[in-house]
Motif scaffolding. Structure first.
Motif, mmCIF file in Angstrom:
data_model
loop_
_atom_site.group_PDB
_atom_site.id
_atom_site.type_symbol
_atom_site.label_atom_id
_atom_site.label_comp_id
_atom_site.label_asym_id
_atom_site.label_seq_id
_atom_site.Cartn_x
_atom_site.Cartn_y
_atom_site.Cartn_z
ATOM 1 N N GLY A 1 68.581 69.421 68.044
ATOM 2 C CA GLY A 1 67.081 69.173 68.570
ATOM 3 C C GLY A 1 66.268 70.381 68.644
ATOM 4 O O GLY A 1 64.954 70.390 68.106
ATOM 5 N N ALA A 2 66.958 71.529 69.350
ATOM 6 C CA ALA A 2 66.160 72.715 69.408
ATOM 7 C C ALA A 2 66.090 73.539 68.205
ATOM 8 O O ALA A 2 64.830 73.960 67.672
ATOM 9 N N ALA A 3 67.156 72.890 67.029
ATOM 10 C CA ALA A 3 66.725 73.998 65.747
ATOM 11 C C ALA A 3 65.663 73.117 65.025
ATOM 12 O O ALA A 3 64.808 73.769 64.446
ATOM 13 N N ALA B 1 63.082 71.692 66.473
ATOM 14 C CA ALA B 1 61.753 71.951 66.916
ATOM 15 C C ALA B 1 61.375 73.285 66.661
ATOM 16 O O ALA B 1 60.230 73.621 66.230
ATOM 17 N N ALA B 2 62.231 74.113 66.587
ATOM 18 C CA ALA B 2 61.972 75.730 66.094
ATOM 19 C C ALA B 2 61.626 75.554 64.355
ATOM 20 O O ALA B 2 60.717 76.095 64.041
ATOM 21 N N LEU B 3 62.227 74.717 63.600
ATOM 22 C CA LEU B 3 61.766 74.648 62.306
ATOM 23 C C LEU B 3 60.516 74.197 62.047
ATOM 24 O O LEU B 3 60.049 74.476 61.359
ATOM 25 N N TYR B 4 60.195 73.106 62.969
ATOM 26 C CA TYR B 4 58.975 72.475 62.675
ATOM 27 C C TYR B 4 57.834 73.526 63.173
ATOM 28 O O TYR B 4 56.789 73.687 62.488
ATOM 29 N N GLY C 1 64.556 79.440 56.508
ATOM 30 C CA GLY C 1 65.629 79.317 55.828
ATOM 31 C C GLY C 1 66.708 79.922 56.742
ATOM 32 O O GLY C 1 67.605 79.622 56.752
ATOM 33 N N ALA C 2 66.636 80.825 57.576
ATOM 34 C CA ALA C 2 67.458 81.396 58.638
ATOM 35 C C ALA C 2 67.969 80.179 59.633
ATOM 36 O O ALA C 2 69.328 79.944 59.769
ATOM 37 N N VAL C 3 67.117 79.113 59.934
ATOM 38 C CA VAL C 3 67.539 78.145 60.627
ATOM 39 C C VAL C 3 68.316 77.282 59.986
ATOM 40 O O VAL C 3 69.469 76.868 60.738
ATOM 41 N N GLU D 1 79.062 73.504 61.174
ATOM 42 C CA GLU D 1 78.524 72.035 60.787
ATOM 43 C C GLU D 1 79.335 71.135 61.646
ATOM 44 O O GLU D 1 80.102 70.029 61.464
ATOM 45 N N ILE D 2 78.657 71.280 62.991
ATOM 46 C CA ILE D 2 79.430 70.547 63.784
ATOM 47 C C ILE D 2 78.256 69.564 64.635
ATOM 48 O O ILE D 2 78.534 69.045 65.732
ATOM 49 N N LEU D 3 77.116 69.446 64.049
ATOM 50 C CA LEU D 3 76.012 68.816 64.659
ATOM 51 C C LEU D 3 75.371 67.966 63.941
ATOM 52 O O LEU D 3 74.326 67.659 63.480
#
Length: 373
Positions: A99-101, A103-106, A167-169, A178-180
């Motif tokens: 979820g944090a990733a 939100a950051a990407l958005y 792209g970094a995210v 890849e555990i999410l």
């Protein structure tokens, strides 16, 4: 089989030109692609193609399909080892990071593209380069987050066209292992090893032998767990370092400088994580890339599998212990925070230097460009 099923239709456009439209029994293959988290699309632009993913509703359904089996594997594992509370903690940790990733990407992709700022063109749509207008930024970044958190390479937008930090995210989500929630079964397997490392770190802090799921975690288990943790950076960074100086590898890059390094990092990150997505600028159909990406896939798939089986074999032979006053609870907020910290520190320490030379440098280059206008 694909060639025998594929066909095409010829149409005349409103301007009077001719157009060839590729046809395929897409629906039957799409379920396999998404539920089986394969990610390979029958069309070149994958899930951005209107015949494969025509509406926001199909985006929602197919995006859910990517993750449903991976999350189900978490709960199936909890039932099989009779540790539902402990596995729920793993699910919460994974969901919080995902979820944090997202939100950051958005936030990153909601910013206007630098070229539009330079041209003094105002837009509220955000960075729409490489994105379908029928999806926009929200559906595009939600898809990108879920498919890089899982080992699914389907895309409905072009990750190479994201902002540098965007792209970094996507890269970092894959670099975490890849555990999410990861692949079907492989995500929970690696997450359990991360939980073992977390209790090992806690045990070092208080001077007690760590325990997880009623089993003592000793040197043998940690050694095998470290094989899993280290194989990803060994493959990604090792191959990337060679490719960054080898003329045969550099010939496949579309871009030079920091974005070119990002193309290299993304390719080996995706291959090692068995994801399958790519930065579109890289022409990987060449002997060097075919060979090394194949080796990266072998390393990323089979070494962790063997190490996980070795850990399972070592643990199954140990007696199950009753919790004591010195046992760290592995189902509460404290453990969830510790687990997230271990995962992020491992990922950050291993990959932050490489990301600093690629997307992070590109981000500051972009800021410098925008400052001129």
């Amino acid at each position: 089989v694909v060639q025998s099923l594929a066909s095409s239709a010829h149409a005349t456009t409103l301007e009077g030109g001719a157009q060839t439209i590729s046809l395929f029994p897409t629906a039957s293959q799409l379920a396999i692609k998404q539920l089986g988290i394969n990610g390979g699309g029958v069309f070149g632009v994958n899930s951005a193609h209107p015949l494969e993913n025509p509406t926001p509703l199909t985006t929602l359904i197919t995006a859910i399909s990517v993750n449903v089996m991976g999350w189900a594997a978490f709960f199936a594992f909890g039932r099989s080892v009779m540790a539902k509370k402990e596995v729920r903690a793993l699910v919460v940790a994974a969901f919080l990071m995902l979820g944090a990733a997202g939100a950051a990407l958005y936030v990153i992709e909601s910013q206007p593209a630098p070229a539009l700022v330079a041209a003094d063109v105002s837009t509220s749509a955000g960075n729409m380069e490489g994105k379908e207008v029928r999806f926009g930024v929200p559906a595009s970044v939600a898809w990108a987050t879920q498919t890089t958190g899982a080992s699914n390479g389907s895309v409905n937008s072009m990750h190479a066209s994201y902002m540098p930090l965007g792209g970094a995210v996507t890269m970092f989500l894959m670099q975490l292992g890849e555990i999410l929630p990861g692949g079907i079964g492989s995500g929970i397997a690696v997450m359990v090893l991360m939980a073992m490392l977390a209790v090992f770190v806690a045990g070092l802090m208080v001077g007690r032998t760590p325990e997880y799921l009623g089993k003592k975690i000793e040197a043998r288990e940690i050694q095998f767990a470290m094989f899993v943790v280290l194989i990803v950076p060994l493959s990604v960074l090792g191959f990337s370092a060679v490719a960054a100086v080898l003329p045969e590898a550099l010939a496949g890059l579309l871009n030079k400088g920091p974005h070119g390094l990002s193309e290299i990092l993304y390719a080996y990150t995706s291959a090692t994580g068995n994801n399958g997505s790519a930065f579109a600028g890289l022409s990987a159909n060449a002997p060097w890339w075919d060979t090394t990406l194949g080796l990266a896939m072998l390393l990323g798939r089979f070494v962790p599998a063997v190490a996980v089986l070795a850990v399972a074999g070592a643990l199954v032979a140990k007696p199950r212990l009753a919790p004591s006053a010195g046992t760290l609870p592995t189902h509460g907020p404290l453990f969830i925070g510790l687990l997230i910290g271990v995962i992020l520190i491992l990922g950050g320490l291993q990959f932050f230097p490489a990301l600093s030379l690629g997307p992070i440098v590109e981000h500051f280059d972009m800021l410098q460009f925008m400052a001129r206008f």
